[in-house]
Structures are given as C-alpha cells and as structure tokens.
Design an enzyme around this catalytic site. Structure first.
Site, PDB file in Angstrom:
ATOM      1  N   ARG A  96     -13.318  45.034 -50.117  1.00  0.00           N
ATOM      2  CA  ARG A  96     -12.554  43.657 -50.833  1.00  0.00           C
ATOM      3  C   ARG A  96     -13.396  42.492 -51.198  1.00  0.00           C
ATOM      4  O   ARG A  96     -12.862  41.766 -51.882  1.00  0.00           O
ATOM      5  CB  ARG A  96     -11.724  43.200 -49.679  1.00  0.00           C
ATOM      6  CG  ARG A  96     -10.622  44.283 -48.775  1.00  0.00           C
ATOM      7  CD  ARG A  96     -10.066  43.604 -47.541  1.00  0.00           C
ATOM      8  NE  ARG A  96      -8.716  42.918 -47.934  1.00  0.00           N
ATOM      9  CZ  ARG A  96      -7.622  43.542 -47.742  1.00  0.00           C
ATOM     10  NH1 ARG A  96      -7.348  44.677 -47.337  1.00  0.00           N
ATOM     11  NH2 ARG A  96      -6.646  42.682 -48.079  1.00  0.00           N
TER      12      ARG A  96
ATOM     13  N   TYR B 157     -12.962  41.259 -54.820  1.00  0.00           N
ATOM     14  CA  TYR B 157     -11.740  40.504 -55.068  1.00  0.00           C
ATOM     15  C   TYR B 157     -12.210  39.117 -54.395  1.00  0.00           C
ATOM     16  O   TYR B 157     -12.155  38.079 -55.072  1.00  0.00           O
ATOM     17  CB  TYR B 157     -10.551  41.031 -54.534  1.00  0.00           C
ATOM     18  CG  TYR B 157      -9.384  40.180 -54.887  1.00  0.00           C
ATOM     19  CD1 TYR B 157      -8.990  39.989 -56.221  1.00  0.00           C
ATOM     20  CD2 TYR B 157      -8.528  39.671 -53.891  1.00  0.00           C
ATOM     21  CE1 TYR B 157      -7.769  39.341 -56.620  1.00  0.00           C
ATOM     22  CE2 TYR B 157      -7.422  38.972 -54.075  1.00  0.00           C
ATOM     23  CZ  TYR B 157      -6.972  38.775 -55.524  1.00  0.00           C
ATOM     24  OH  TYR B 157      -5.576  38.074 -55.668  1.00  0.00           O
TER      25      TYR B 157
ATOM     26  N   GLU C  96     -14.707  37.543 -53.085  1.00  0.00           N
ATOM     27  CA  GLU C  96     -15.914  36.837 -53.802  1.00  0.00           C
ATOM     28  C   GLU C  96     -15.591  36.370 -55.358  1.00  0.00           C
ATOM     29  O   GLU C  96     -16.137  35.268 -55.590  1.00  0.00           O
ATOM     30  CB  GLU C  96     -17.292  37.586 -53.723  1.00  0.00           C
ATOM     31  CG  GLU C  96     -17.618  37.553 -52.319  1.00  0.00           C
ATOM     32  CD  GLU C  96     -18.139  36.577 -51.713  1.00  0.00           C
ATOM     33  OE1 GLU C  96     -18.260  35.385 -52.130  1.00  0.00           O
ATOM     34  OE2 GLU C  96     -17.699  36.374 -50.583  1.00  0.00           O
TER      35      GLU C  96
ATOM     36  N   ARG D 251       0.394  48.062 -52.633  1.00  0.00           N
ATOM     37  CA  ARG D 251       0.704  47.025 -51.720  1.00  0.00           C
ATOM     38  C   ARG D 251       1.816  47.379 -50.779  1.00  0.00           C
ATOM     39  O   ARG D 251       2.474  48.361 -51.072  1.00  0.00           O
ATOM     40  CB  ARG D 251       0.912  45.782 -52.492  1.00  0.00           C
ATOM     41  CG  ARG D 251      -0.530  44.966 -52.853  1.00  0.00           C
ATOM     42  CD  ARG D 251      -0.165  43.714 -53.199  1.00  0.00           C
ATOM     43  NE  ARG D 251       0.153  43.889 -54.763  1.00  0.00           N
ATOM     44  CZ  ARG D 251       0.245  42.796 -55.670  1.00  0.00           C
ATOM     45  NH1 ARG D 251      -0.114  41.822 -55.126  1.00  0.00           N
ATOM     46  NH2 ARG D 251       0.521  42.866 -56.772  1.00  0.00           N
ATOM     47  N   VAL D 252       2.006  46.649 -49.519  1.00  0.00           N
ATOM     48  CA  VAL D 252       2.973  47.251 -48.559  1.00  0.00           C
ATOM     49  C   VAL D 252       4.405  47.082 -49.126  1.00  0.00           C
ATOM     50  O   VAL D 252       5.029  47.980 -48.482  1.00  0.00           O
ATOM     51  CB  VAL D 252       2.572  46.536 -47.326  1.00  0.00           C
ATOM     52  CG1 VAL D 252       2.999  44.914 -47.667  1.00  0.00           C
ATOM     53  CG2 VAL D 252       3.269  47.083 -46.252  1.00  0.00           C
ATOM     54  N   VAL D 253       4.530  46.114 -49.894  1.00  0.00           N
ATOM     55  CA  VAL D 253       6.125  45.959 -50.358  1.00  0.00           C
ATOM     56  C   VAL D 253       6.496  47.115 -50.999  1.00  0.00           C
ATOM     57  O   VAL D 253       7.521  47.932 -50.673  1.00  0.00           O
ATOM     58  CB  VAL D 253       6.423  44.733 -50.853  1.00  0.00           C
ATOM     59  CG1 VAL D 253       7.917  44.474 -51.184  1.00  0.00           C
ATOM     60  CG2 VAL D 253       6.293  43.446 -49.749  1.00  0.00           C
TER      61      VAL D 253
ATOM     62  N   LYS E 231      -0.235  46.605 -35.970  1.00  0.00           N
ATOM     63  CA  LYS E 231      -0.051  45.328 -35.366  1.00  0.00           C
ATOM     64  C   LYS E 231      -0.727  43.983 -36.184  1.00  0.00           C
ATOM     65  O   LYS E 231      -0.588  42.925 -35.843  1.00  0.00           O
ATOM     66  CB  LYS E 231      -1.110  45.445 -33.874  1.00  0.00           C
ATOM     67  CG  LYS E 231      -0.528  46.134 -33.023  1.00  0.00           C
ATOM     68  CD  LYS E 231      -1.548  46.060 -31.748  1.00  0.00           C
ATOM     69  CE  LYS E 231      -1.043  46.933 -30.806  1.00  0.00           C
ATOM     70  NZ  LYS E 231      -2.186  46.994 -29.615  1.00  0.00           N
ATOM     71  N   GLN E 232      -1.316  44.308 -37.340  1.00  0.00           N
ATOM     72  CA  GLN E 232      -1.814  43.441 -38.197  1.00  0.00           C
ATOM     73  C   GLN E 232      -0.799  42.434 -38.862  1.00  0.00           C
ATOM     74  O   GLN E 232       0.557  43.312 -39.127  1.00  0.00           O
ATOM     75  CB  GLN E 232      -2.825  43.937 -39.416  1.00  0.00           C
ATOM     76  CG  GLN E 232      -2.060  45.041 -40.220  1.00  0.00           C
ATOM     77  CD  GLN E 232      -1.879  46.282 -39.915  1.00  0.00           C
ATOM     78  OE1 GLN E 232      -1.803  46.642 -38.752  1.00  0.00           O
ATOM     79  NE2 GLN E 232      -1.930  47.093 -40.983  1.00  0.00           N
TER      80      GLN E 232
ATOM     81  N   ARG F 208      -2.562  37.012 -40.962  1.00  0.00           N
ATOM     82  CA  ARG F 208      -2.547  36.124 -42.063  1.00  0.00           C
ATOM     83  C   ARG F 208      -1.068  35.270 -42.009  1.00  0.00           C
ATOM     84  O   ARG F 208      -0.067  35.914 -42.068  1.00  0.00           O
ATOM     85  CB  ARG F 208      -2.713  36.890 -43.302  1.00  0.00           C
ATOM     86  CG  ARG F 208      -2.708  36.026 -44.474  1.00  0.00           C
ATOM     87  CD  ARG F 208      -2.850  36.743 -45.869  1.00  0.00           C
ATOM     88  NE  ARG F 208      -4.195  37.558 -45.938  1.00  0.00           N
ATOM     89  CZ  ARG F 208      -4.353  38.464 -46.800  1.00  0.00           C
ATOM     90  NH1 ARG F 208      -3.256  39.193 -47.325  1.00  0.00           N
ATOM     91  NH2 ARG F 208      -5.294  38.945 -46.963  1.00  0.00           N
TER      92      ARG F 208
HETATM   93  N1  UDP Z   1      -0.271  48.651 -45.413  1.00  0.00           N
HETATM   94  C1  UDP Z   1       0.280  49.482 -44.446  1.00  0.00           C
HETATM   95  N2  UDP Z   1       0.887  50.750 -45.336  1.00  0.00           N
HETATM   96  C2  UDP Z   1       0.621  50.589 -46.613  1.00  0.00           C
HETATM   97  C3  UDP Z   1       0.098  49.645 -47.416  1.00  0.00           C
HETATM   98  C4  UDP Z   1      -0.482  48.562 -46.810  1.00  0.00           C
HETATM   99  O1  UDP Z   1       0.377  49.460 -43.205  1.00  0.00           O
HETATM  100  O2  UDP Z   1       1.043  51.826 -47.143  1.00  0.00           O
HETATM  101  C5  UDP Z   1      -0.755  47.175 -44.553  1.00  0.00           C
HETATM  102  C6  UDP Z   1      -2.083  46.957 -44.886  1.00  0.00           C
HETATM  103  O3  UDP Z   1      -3.049  47.566 -43.803  1.00  0.00           O
HETATM  104  C7  UDP Z   1      -2.220  45.381 -44.585  1.00  0.00           C
HETATM  105  C8  UDP Z   1      -0.750  45.089 -45.126  1.00  0.00           C
HETATM  106  O4  UDP Z   1      -0.012  46.425 -45.320  1.00  0.00           O
HETATM  107  O5  UDP Z   1      -2.624  45.135 -43.381  1.00  0.00           O
HETATM  108  C9  UDP Z   1      -0.625  44.298 -46.160  1.00  0.00           C
HETATM  109  O6  UDP Z   1      -1.300  45.225 -47.330  1.00  0.00           O
HETATM  110  P1  UDP Z   1      -1.001  44.822 -48.986  1.00  0.00           P
HETATM  111  O7  UDP Z   1      -2.054  46.231 -49.601  1.00  0.00           O
HETATM  112  O8  UDP Z   1       0.178  44.587 -49.365  1.00  0.00           O
HETATM  113  O9  UDP Z   1      -1.875  43.293 -49.230  1.00  0.00           O
HETATM  114  P2  UDP Z   1      -3.167  42.690 -48.295  1.00  0.00           P
HETATM  115  O10 UDP Z   1      -2.423  41.628 -47.552  1.00  0.00           O
HETATM  116  O11 UDP Z   1      -4.034  43.748 -47.396  1.00  0.00           O
HETATM  117  O12 UDP Z   1      -3.973  42.203 -49.280  1.00  0.00           O
END
Ligand code: UDP
Length: 325
Positions: A158, A161, A163, A202-204, A224-225, A291
C-alpha cells in the site's frame, strides 16, 4: 427644459466561477462535477480514463458549462482563460488498483499534484488536494485525529498510494508556504455510493455484487478489522464546504459510524435479501486493523456532519449495482 431621464445602472452579468477537476470521470470526481454544475460553476474535467469511466459523465454531453479533456494529469496542463478553483481528485484509489498500477499511483500523487498546483499558481486559483485516511497507515491512534502523524509501511504493497498522498500533502503545504497559494487538504475516509466500479476490489462493490449474485461473501482475515463508511453526497458536500472555507491545514471528512467487516457483510446480506454465506479469505498485507475518523474539526470549522444513514446509502448503492451485475 428637458427632464433628465433617470437611467438604472447596467446590470453586470454575474461571471460564473470556473473549476478544474482532475479525475472528473471517476467515482468522486464525477459527483463533484454534478454538484459544481448545479451550483453554477463552469467545469473543466480532466481524466486519463485509467480508472475513471466516460459512463460517469455521459449525462453531461451537450452541457455548455462542462468541458472534458482526456489527459494524463502528470503531463503539463495548459488551459486558456481564467480558473478560480482546482480540485485535484485524480488517483487510483482502491487497493487492487494501486497494486496493479503502483507507478501510475505514485506519479499521479507526486508529478500530477505538482502539475495541478502549477496550474493553480499560474491562474491564481484556489487548490484542493484529496488526501486520504491511508496517510494514517495502520493507525495506532483511534479514532484518527488530524494531528496524528500515522503509521505507514513505506515499502509495503500500500506504500505507493500512502506515500504518494503524503508527498502530495507535503508539496501542497510547500506551495502554500512558498508561493502563498490558497490551498485546502481533505483526508477522505472510506466512501461509497453509485458510480463505484463493480470490480474495483473495494469492499462495498465486492460484497454487494457477491450478495446480489448469491455468491459467497469474501471476508478477509477474521473480519474483525473495522471501517467507517461515508455516503458520497455527504462527502462531496463536506469537500465543497472545505474549499469555500479559509482553512489551509488537513481536515478529515468521513462518517464515524464504525463497523467490523464481518458486521458489514451481514448488513449487506440483510439489505440485499441475499442467500449468500460468508467465507473467510487471507487478510491482505498491511490491511489497517481499525479506521474511524474523528470529525470534531469538520463539525466545528464547516458545520458539517454526515446526514445519510448507512441503511439509506446502501439501499441507493444496491439499486445502482442491481443494474450492473
Ligand atoms: N475486504 C474484505 N473482502 C473483500 C474486500 C475487502 O473483507 O472482498 C476488507 C479489506 O480487507 C479491508 C476492508 O474490507 O479490511 C476495506 O477494504 P477496501 O478495499 O474497501 O479499502 P481499504 O479501506 O482497505 O482501503
């Protein structure tokens, strides 16, 4: 004797402000373009379409107040005429994108920010940098306040991005101090909404598209994150207010509603009415454990706070993705 005819003063035509947006065809750049056009700006959008898409701005075809230039912002920017505001939004912004495009990511944050600042200086325009919560890295302070310096692995996946955005903040402050340029820095936390790319990783988009197809939801690690998700219209409103303020130091804009990724997966299953089950996949390297923005400063300075609840924002986002999957 002729009576003197009273003449009313000639109306001075109001000159619309001119805004330049780099990354105008991206998820957030295109929403900002819509907001500024609605507020009466003339907008020049610049995008090299590496991660942006014409589909995000095609509804503006024929709009007299919008002009699109396909260009890489790391190359010299020449524009005729006055410019009042430069909004520097261009950058890959998803971990998958910047893993695939590490050099472009570093270049747009460094050389691209330099060019965008140069344009603002040349035109005497006010400049806004879109920085990121990533500059806090895997944060040791929670929630994150603007005075926290961060915990970034410079050489991890990462780093390109994080830096590039840390450099971008530094050069923005240098232009402010050295050239007295009017500058603003927003640190954007996780944001979601229509016009995100289905496959940006991304996760959404990942969870929503998996849920809509009734496929397994891929939770990384043990889920858990935590993250805190801001709806795009709230974010753009906060950024607009920041540009119009007189505050040159960084300001967090994001939604403090914090969720673990496992909770988030369940929320999405419920919101889509999906039959999907959760599966666990390895946690990516350097994935921040927590976060959440501290938005005390934005509240005080801009009178801003998020208005859109997660359930409402997700409903609008799911509606958008239903047409895409
Ligand atoms: N994540 C996940 N499954 C996925 C994609 C992302 O569990 O299919 C998690 C990822 O590990 C992170 C969080 O969702 O902890 C947010 O990830 P994203 O890629 O949206 O952006 P980030 O906040 O990490 O920049």
């Amino acid at each position: 004797m002729a009576t003197k005819r009273k003449t009313s003063p000639k109306p001075v035509p109001a000159v619309p402000p001119v805004s330049v947006i780099t990354g105008a065809a991206g998820f957030l750049g295109s929403h900002l373009t819509d907001l500024l056009l609605a507020k009466g700006h003339k907008v020049v959008g610049i995008d090299n379409l590496v991660t942006g898409s014409v589909a995000n701005i095609e509804h503006l075809a024929g709009n007299q107040n919008f002009r699109f230039i396909q260009q890489d912002v790391t190359e010299f920017l020449f524009l005729d005429g006055p410019v009042n505001y430069v909004w520097h939004f261009a950058s890959p912004a998803s971990p998958i994108d910047y893993a695939q495009l590490p050099i472009q990511t570093l270049k747009v944050g460094s050389l691209g920010t330099h060019k965008a600042l140069g344009l603002a200086k040349e035109k005497g325009a006010r400049f806004l940098l879109t920085s990121t919560s990533e500059i806090y890295g895997d944060p040791l302070v929670h929630p994150q306040t603007e005075d926290y310096w961060g915990n970034v692995n410079t050489i991890g996946p990462r780093g390109c991005y994080d830096e590039s955005k840390r450099f971008a903040e530094a050069i923005t402050m240098a232009y402010h101090r050295q050239h007295q340029l009017e500058t603003r820095i927003v640190r954007i936390f996780n944001t979601y909404g229509p016009r995100m790319r289905l496959k940006d990783g991304r996760v959404v988009p990942a969870f929503v598209s998996q849920a809509l197809r009734n496929e397994p939801i891929t939770v990384f690690g043990q889920g858990k994150q935590t993250r805190s998700f801001c709806y795009c219209s709230d974010l753009i409103e906060g950024i607009y207010r920041l540009m119009m303020s007189d505050y040159p130091l960084p300001v967090n804009i994001g939604n403090p509603h914090e969720l673990s990724m496992l909770e988030f997966a369940r929320e999405i299953i419920q919101a889509t009415g999906s039959k999907s089950k959760v599966v666990f996949k390895p946690l990516p390297v350097d994935d921040p454990k927590q976060r959440k923005p501290d938005i005390t400063l934005a509240r005080k300075l801009l009178g801003w706070e998020p208005q859109v609840e997660l359930t409402d924002g997700l409903a609008r986002t799911i509606e958008y993705f239903r047409r895409k999957v």
